[in-house]
Structure formats: C-alpha cells, structure tokens
Write a protein that holds these residues in place. Structure first.
Motif, mmCIF file in Angstrom:
data_model
loop_
_atom_site.group_PDB
_atom_site.id
_atom_site.type_symbol
_atom_site.label_atom_id
_atom_site.label_comp_id
_atom_site.label_asym_id
_atom_site.label_seq_id
_atom_site.Cartn_x
_atom_site.Cartn_y
_atom_site.Cartn_z
ATOM 1 N N VAL A 145 72.780 50.220 34.109
ATOM 2 C CA VAL A 145 71.637 49.936 34.978
ATOM 3 C C VAL A 145 71.885 50.587 36.335
ATOM 4 C CG1 VAL A 145 70.225 48.143 36.055
ATOM 5 C CG2 VAL A 145 71.276 47.729 33.815
ATOM 6 N N ASP A 146 70.961 51.438 36.777
ATOM 7 C CA ASP A 146 71.057 52.001 38.123
ATOM 8 C C ASP A 146 70.464 50.982 39.090
ATOM 9 O OD1 ASP A 146 71.205 53.453 40.421
ATOM 10 O OD2 ASP A 146 70.315 55.279 39.611
ATOM 11 N N ALA A 147 71.331 50.113 39.620
ATOM 12 C CA ALA A 147 70.879 49.051 40.515
ATOM 13 C C ALA A 147 71.032 49.429 41.974
ATOM 14 C CB ALA A 147 71.662 47.768 40.224
ATOM 15 N N ASP A 148 71.416 50.674 42.262
ATOM 16 C CA ASP A 148 71.457 51.150 43.647
ATOM 17 C C ASP A 148 70.048 51.585 44.011
ATOM 18 O OD1 ASP A 148 72.004 52.155 46.116
ATOM 19 O OD2 ASP A 148 73.725 53.358 45.499
ATOM 20 N N VAL A 149 69.185 50.600 44.245
ATOM 21 C CA VAL A 149 67.756 50.864 44.383
ATOM 22 C C VAL A 149 67.418 51.637 45.651
ATOM 23 C CG1 VAL A 149 67.046 48.928 42.946
ATOM 24 C CG2 VAL A 149 67.447 48.552 45.386
ATOM 25 N N ALA A 150 68.299 51.604 46.650
ATOM 26 C CA ALA A 150 68.047 52.350 47.885
ATOM 27 C C ALA A 150 68.389 53.830 47.719
ATOM 28 C CB ALA A 150 68.852 51.745 49.043
ATOM 29 N N ARG A 151 69.485 54.124 47.010
ATOM 30 C CA ARG A 151 69.907 55.507 46.802
ATOM 31 C C ARG A 151 70.344 55.698 45.354
ATOM 32 N NH1 ARG A 151 74.121 57.435 51.232
ATOM 33 N NH2 ARG A 151 73.704 59.380 50.107
ATOM 34 N N PRO A 152 69.398 55.667 44.429
ATOM 35 C CA PRO A 152 69.769 55.803 43.014
ATOM 36 C C PRO A 152 70.337 57.185 42.722
ATOM 37 C CG PRO A 152 67.381 55.925 43.299
ATOM 38 C CD PRO A 152 67.940 55.539 44.626
ATOM 39 N N SER A 153 71.367 57.228 41.886
ATOM 40 C CA SER A 153 71.996 58.521 41.595
ATOM 41 C C SER A 153 72.325 58.725 40.123
ATOM 42 C CB SER A 153 73.286 58.668 42.421
ATOM 43 O OG SER A 153 74.203 57.630 42.116
ATOM 44 N N VAL A 154 72.210 57.692 39.309
ATOM 45 C CA VAL A 154 72.620 57.809 37.909
ATOM 46 C C VAL A 154 71.812 58.868 37.181
ATOM 47 C CG1 VAL A 154 72.651 56.613 35.682
ATOM 48 C CG2 VAL A 154 73.565 55.476 37.711
ATOM 49 N N LEU A 155 70.472 58.823 37.307
ATOM 50 C CA LEU A 155 69.646 59.804 36.591
ATOM 51 C C LEU A 155 69.917 61.217 37.101
ATOM 52 C CD1 LEU A 155 66.174 58.030 36.204
ATOM 53 C CD2 LEU A 155 68.134 58.064 34.658
ATOM 54 N N ARG A 156 70.119 61.359 38.403
ATOM 55 C CA ARG A 156 70.414 62.685 38.960
ATOM 56 C C ARG A 156 71.723 63.221 38.383
ATOM 57 N NH1 ARG A 156 73.796 63.796 42.744
ATOM 58 N NH2 ARG A 156 73.836 61.661 43.565
ATOM 59 N N PRO A 192 66.769 52.895 34.477
ATOM 60 C CA PRO A 192 66.678 53.477 35.817
ATOM 61 C C PRO A 192 66.379 52.422 36.878
ATOM 62 C CG PRO A 192 65.346 54.705 34.215
ATOM 63 C CD PRO A 192 65.749 53.420 33.554
ATOM 64 N N SER A 193 66.545 52.819 38.144
ATOM 65 C CA SER A 193 66.275 51.879 39.247
ATOM 66 C C SER A 193 64.782 51.621 39.405
ATOM 67 C CB SER A 193 66.860 52.411 40.551
ATOM 68 O OG SER A 193 66.246 53.649 40.894
ATOM 69 N N GLY A 194 63.967 52.641 39.113
ATOM 70 C CA GLY A 194 62.523 52.452 39.192
ATOM 71 C C GLY A 194 61.920 52.960 40.479
ATOM 72 N N THR A 195 60.654 52.624 40.690
ATOM 73 C CA THR A 195 59.896 53.087 41.848
ATOM 74 C C THR A 195 60.409 52.425 43.117
ATOM 75 O OG1 THR A 195 57.959 53.270 40.410
ATOM 76 C CG2 THR A 195 57.579 53.361 42.800
ATOM 77 N N PRO A 196 60.750 53.207 44.160
ATOM 78 C CA PRO A 196 61.238 52.604 45.413
ATOM 79 C C PRO A 196 60.271 51.556 45.943
ATOM 80 C CG PRO A 196 61.509 54.989 45.454
ATOM 81 C CD PRO A 196 60.714 54.680 44.219
ATOM 82 N N HIS A 197 60.837 50.483 46.497
ATOM 83 C CA HIS A 197 60.015 49.357 46.945
ATOM 84 C C HIS A 197 60.548 48.854 48.277
ATOM 85 C CE1 HIS A 197 57.816 45.557 46.877
ATOM 86 N NE2 HIS A 197 57.147 46.014 45.818
ATOM 87 N N ALA A 198 59.637 48.576 49.219
ATOM 88 C CA ALA A 198 60.035 48.118 50.558
ATOM 89 C C ALA A 198 60.714 46.757 50.507
ATOM 90 C CB ALA A 198 58.815 48.071 51.477
ATOM 91 N N ARG A 199 60.405 45.955 49.498
ATOM 92 C CA ARG A 199 60.983 44.611 49.392
ATOM 93 C C ARG A 199 61.922 44.532 48.185
ATOM 94 N NH1 ARG A 199 57.696 40.728 48.218
ATOM 95 N NH2 ARG A 199 55.947 42.002 47.522
#
Length: 311
Positions: A145-156, A192-199
């Motif tokens: 699980v790419d849980a680094d939602v602020a700076r996801p890097s797994v898929l990259r 994936p982490s998904g769509t960036p979200h402010a909250r």
C-alpha cells in the motif's frame, strides 16, 4: 321467479361492465385474460430473470522486472544475491509474527508499516524489496500500500502511472477491488495512494479507515500488508497509521540520520507493540560482509520498555 332471473341477469351485466370475466364468456379478439378470474392451476406463469450484478475487477499491470533489477530492487527468479539474503533475514520475524507464531499475540500483526524519521532514508526502497521478498514465500501473499499520500513514490519507482487508490476508497468514491493492481509477480498486489486530498490526515484518521484496515487485516489469513508510510517527523499521517499497525519498521540511513531524530521518531510510535530499526546504506566492514551498494543491519523489540538496538 321471473323477477329473480331478471335481477340475476342485471347483476351479471354489472359484473361484466366492471371488467370481470365470467365462466362461459368469450373474450374479444386481442383482449388479455384477467388472471384473477382464472383458476390458480391455469394462471399464466411468467419467469423473472435477474441480470447478474457486475463485480468490480482489479486491474492487471506488467512490471518491467529487468528495469527494477537494474535499480537494485529484488525480483522473482533473479540470481541469489547478498541483498536478497539480507531481506530473508529481515522478513522472517515479521512473517512469524504476522502468522501468529511469534512470542506474543498481536492485533493486526499482518499490517506492517515501513517508515523513517526523515525523508531520503530509503523507506520506499525498503518497502518494495520487503514486499518482493515476501511475495517469494510459498505460503503467503502480499499487498503493498502506498500510504505516503503527500509524496507517493511506489508507482513511480515501479514505472506505473498514477491513478485512484486508497484516498478514493476512503472517500467512498470507488470500491477497493477496482483500484487494486494485480502484477505479474504472482503473489504481489499494489494499492496506490490515490487522488491527492487536502484532508488526507483526516481521512486516514476516520472511521472509514479503521473499518477498511480491519477488513484488510482479516479478509485473507495468508496475506501480509506492507504500508509505505510518510516520515514520522515530517507529517502526521504516519502517526495516525501507526495506531492501527501490528508491526513497524523504521528505516535509518547509516551515518546520516541523527540519533536524536531516531529517538524522537521511535517515541511517536511507542503504542505499537513491535518495532524494528533497519539500518540502510551500511558500509562494508573490514571483511567486506556487505559488499557494495545497500547493506542492512536491524534491531528488534517487543513492548514499550525494551530498548531496540542495531544488530
């Protein structure tokens, strides 16, 4: 007598006018019979066919295993290397705990968070290699699980395009099965982490996240779930995630990460019963035991009071 016959005839006429088909009546051409007037055994039977509901399917993706190997990542069927052997040592106690065979019974033991104190310490590299190593097990599957939602890097790092994922599931916009990525590594799936979200922090701290993790932990008894999480001292998301984890691996960059930062990071996750410190980029000793490139040392401990030291 005649008056009774006339009354009966009038009553029959009233019933016909009301649309009731009486025995002996002939239907007009093209008219539909009234089923209520037919005996039950003669009533027409109409079969109701229910269309099957389409279930969301996970997407299949092809990883370029040669490109991943060139980056220093583990791949299945690759020649045996020292780094692969190191990960075999690292994963063994994690798997043992995850399958309930450790020294203590842990809640959500198959949920393993990989994090670091600061950025640039190699946590995502470690997450991927740990997931690849566990995928080689005979008796376990693994979800990364790419849980680094602020700076996801797994898929990259895997050479895959960004897409919907964890945050979209938490917003109840998609079903998790529809955003899971099945890979050509048989036992490895990616969320994936998904769509960036402010909250994002609030989403990770929500009841929806608690329910999702509970389902993930219990749905498949042979599955181990690795969370590539943000650095502990730079964001609050990883601290929220840590409260749900059964085991945590803290990656420490050798000769770079200040000891004070490591101590502060470990203090933020003291509620987790099992923590491992993994020393990344350790230099070769005099005997050259680590060779070149990445080397690892690790320490391991249970509970809040046990000191965790590098092996």
């Amino acid at each position: 007598m005649s008056s009774l016959i006339e009354q009966a005839a009038q009553r029959l006429e009233q019933l016909r006018n009301a649309g009731v088909v009486l025995p002996g009546d002939t239907l007009n051409k093209g008219s539909e019979p009234v089923s209520a007037a037919l005996p039950l055994r003669d009533a027409p039977v109409r079969e109701v066919i229910e269309e099957p509901v389409a279930q969301p399917q996970s997407k299949k993706v092809e990883l370029d295993l040669h490109a991943l190997a060139a980056q220093g990542l583990l791949t299945p069927n690759a020649p045996r290397t020292h780094i692969a052997d190191q990960y075999r040592v690292i994963k063994r106690p994690l798997i043992k705990n995850a399958m309930g065979k450790g020294a203590a019974t842990l809640n959500h033991a198959n949920l393993i968070m990989v994090t670091s104190a600061l950025a640039g310490e190699g946590k995502s590299f470690t997450s991927l290699n740990l997931a690849m190593s566990i995928a080689a097990e005979m008796d376990n599957t693994v979800m990364l699980v790419d849980a680094d939602v602020a700076r996801p890097s797994v898929l990259r790092m895997l050479g895959l395009p960004q897409g919907p994922g964890l945050l979209d599931v938490l917003e109840d916009q998609v079903d998790m099965a529809s955003v899971l990525l099945r890979t050509n590594v048989d036992k490895l799936t990616i969320l994936p982490s998904g769509t960036p979200h402010a909250r994002a922090t609030e989403l990770l701290a929500s009841d929806a996240m608690s329910h999702l993790l509970e389902d993930m932990a219990n749905r498949y008894p042979d599955r181990i779930i690795i969370f590539d999480s943000p650095p502990l001292l730079l964001t609050t998301e990883s601290r929220v995630l840590a409260s749900h984890m059964g085991q945590i691996v803290v990656v420490v960059h050798a000769d770079k990460t200040p000891q004070s930062a490591v101590q502060q990071a470990v203090a933020t996750i003291e509620s987790c019963p099992v923590k491992m410190l993994l020393l990344n980029q350790a230099r070769a000793n005099a005997a050259g035991s680590y060779g070149y490139g990445y080397g690892y040392g690790y320490g391991y401990g249970y509970g809040h009071d046990n000191a965790i030291q590098k092996a």
